[in-house]
Write a protein that holds these residues in place. Structure first.
Motif: not given
Length: 618
Positions: A202-228
């Motif tokens: 049918e002509e309907r979009k699949s709706v998937i909703v993710r809970a909001p999550q704060p962006k990290p200081p370095i995208p894709g890195s495991f380093a947190t602000p406290s570690l940096i």
């Protein structure tokens, strides 16, 4: 009767005698000429000998002067390398290596826990009452020390012991840094109807909703602000090289390489901290008073410069009575083009040491004031080389240096009494009480310079003072100005102490990141912020702040009202930080002084020996 023959013989004899007389006269004339020539030669040789003697005497005097200068220079460098490294030495201060023994005092009492922990706000308790300690700020672990139930019998009669009270003793325990893993669980939801309909074509979009999550200081890195920040604090506040922090992480069972740490620091600099650095610079350039200083920094991988040559870390900072703003900048050169570029279009008063390029800046409307501490330092060094005040007072030239230093000390003493006055009152008091001392000192230097041995340390100190004095006296024109450049030198000392540990930067990019981080850390401290909390806040909030326009970034600056309360130091702690007490570590690398010829007047410069114009009360 004489015969003709006798007459002829007599005539021949007479002619012979006349010939002999003529010959003798000729010989006499020749001898006289020879005597005259010899006399001339002797006179010429005597004159030449006088010239040679005079020349030799001059050369001997010059040699003695050079010898005295070299001896003075050797004593000076011995003092620089092996003597006390500060003009003001704390009692008992020996060296960093020996500081445990130096600081140890058998008479020093053991502190109580109340001395170490913070107090609660509120009214103080009456004298003799308990100190109101804020224990809530610290986790308390209770350790019970009790007598086992089966042993609670009286040792005298055997009756059962009953508990009377509990004696409480508090001690401080420290837990080393620990690493925790943050597991972010982002919940994802879908609309079953929409997804089912989409699956059925049918002509309907699949709706998937993710809970909001704060962006990290370095995208894709495991380093947190406290570690940096742990890395930033180690390198820029504690002066630890990355390889030491690498070993520290390994002791915590984490394999984090120095390359990882360097990448994180440069990454957050490019993304976030450079923007804060830029806005701190904009704030500084809005002021009309500024201080400046510079020091060497080694950068190995610099394409246009040999690794053995040292570029510079520059510091420009606000005046003591303005909003604290510190801007460090890395540059390949110490040329005046750096200061001209930084100050292009700026109008105000610049306080510096005697580095000549500061005093001839183009493209800026700059009034210069010179640091009085630098003038004093040259006389103080002569007194030190002479063996101290008592010995200097008994020597001819060191006594002049001692008098000069004491006159400057009196100026500082007089000026210190005006520290708490507002700018207008301070200016008036300076003109009334400080100006006469300044004019007397200038006249003293001019008189002393006439008898000082040329090119000696005293001569150089006097020439430097005479050259600097019109700029030093500019402090009389504005009550907000300081007599010294200590605020910049102490700010630069933060960098110098760190440099002693890590020695060099690998690339210009790393040096630029270091400059920005030193700017932010120092500015935060001087605005009453705790650098750890502040930079963690920056690295948490800036990635989620949207477009970082100048107006948005201004909300992250250390003096912004948007900085949360938990980032701020307590007032009493802030006051201690603002003092920025002198450290016993000082850079004594000879390369630091390689271009001191750029300080003060040139050796052949003719100085103006007129008193600077007298200031009058408005």
């Amino acid at each position: 009767m004489q015969t003709t023959t006798d007459l002829e013989a007599m005539r021949e004899l007479l002619e012979s005698m006349q010939g002999q007389i003529a010959s003798l006269v000729s010989q006499n004339d020749t001898l006289a000429k020879q005597v005259s020539d010899l006399s001339e030669d002797l006179r010429a040789q005597a004159a030449e000998s006088d010239k040679v003697i005079a020349s030799l005497k001059a050369e001997l005097a010059e040699a003695k002067l050079k010898e005295a200068s070299l001896v003075e220079e050797i004593k000076f460098w011995n003092m620089r390398f092996y003597g006390s490294k500060s003009e003001k030495v704390a009692p008992g201060q020996i060296s960093q290596f020996n500081e445990m023994e130096a600081a140890f005092d058998e008479e020093h009492p053991e502190p109580s826990i109340e001395d170490a922990l913070p107090k609660r706000k509120g009214k103080p308790h009456r004298r003799g009452g308990k100190v109101n300690i804020d224990y809530d700020r610290f986790k308390t672990i209770v350790i019970e020390h009790d007598i086992p139930e089966g042993e609670r019998a009286c040792p005298e009669c055997g009756c059962v012991l009953r508990e009377m009270n509990v004696e409480v003793t508090k001690r401080l325990k420290i837990v080393p840094a620990q690493i925790y893993v943050e597991e972010h669980r982002r919940h994802v939801y879908r609309c079953a109807d929409c997804c089912g309909a989409n699956a059925r074509g049918e002509e309907r979009k699949s709706v998937i909703v993710r809970a909001p999550q704060p962006k990290p200081p370095i995208p894709g890195s495991f380093a947190t602000p406290s570690l940096i920040f742990y890395v930033i604090n180690g390198k820029y506040s504690l002066g630890l090289p990355l390889y030491r922090m690498e070993a520290e992480f390994r002791s915590m069972r984490a394999e984090i390489s120095r390359q990882d740490m360097a990448s994180w620091v440069i990454n957050v600099h490019v993304r976030w901290l450079s923007k804060v650095h830029s806005r701190i610079k904009a704030e500084l350039l809005s002021h009309d008073l500024m201080h400046a200083d510079e020091t060497t920094v080694q950068v190995l991988k610099e394409p246009t410069r040999k690794p053995t040559r040292k570029p510079r870390m520059w510091l420009f900072c606000s005046a003591k009575r303005d909003t604290p703003a510190y801007v460090y900048e890395y540059h390949e050169t110490r040329g005046k083009s750096v200061a001209e570029g930084f100050l292009r279009g700026w109008k105000g008063t610049l306080t510096t040491d005697g580095y000549r390029p500061y005093f001839n800046l183009q493209e800026a409307d700059v009034t210069n004031t010179a640091c009085l501490v630098h003038v004093r330092r040259k006389f103080a060094e002569i007194v030190k080389v002479a063996g101290g005040d008592a010995k200097a007072a008994k020597s001819l030239y060191p006594s002049v240096a001692l008098d000069a230093r004491r006159m400057i000390d009196e100026m500082f003493k007089v000026d210190k009494a005006f520290d708490k006055l507002d700018a207008r009152e301070r200016k008036a008091k300076r003109i009334e009480e400080l100006q006469p001392l300044m004019r007397d000192f200038y006249a003293f230097c001019v008189r002393s310079a006439e008898v000082a041995t040329p090119r000696s340390k005293l001569d150089k100190a006097l020439r430097y003072a005479i050259w600097s004095w019109p700029y030093v006296m500019n402090v009389l024109d504005d009550g907000r100005l300081e007599l010294d450049n200590n605020i910049a030198e102490r700010g630069m000392k933060v960098f110098v102490i760190g440099r002693k540990a890590w020695l060099f930067s690998d690339t210009p990019r790393g040096a630029e990141a270091s400059a920005a981080i030193y700017s932010i850390v120092t500015t935060a401290k001087m605005n009453g912020l705790e650098p750890r909390a502040y930079i963690e806040w920056l690295l948490t909030e800036m990635p989620n702040a949207g477009e970082l326009t100048d107006e948005v970034v201004d909300g992250f600056l250390p003096w912004s009202d948007k900085v949360p309360q938990e980032c701020k130091l307590k007032p009493e702690v802030w006051e201690k930080v603002r003092e920025m007490r002198d450290e016993p570590i000082l850079n004594v690398d000879p390369a630091v002084f390689e271009d001191e010829v750029e300080y003060g007047p040139a050796e052949d410069e003719v100085l103006t020996l007129e008193l600077p114009p007298e200031r009058t009360q408005e």
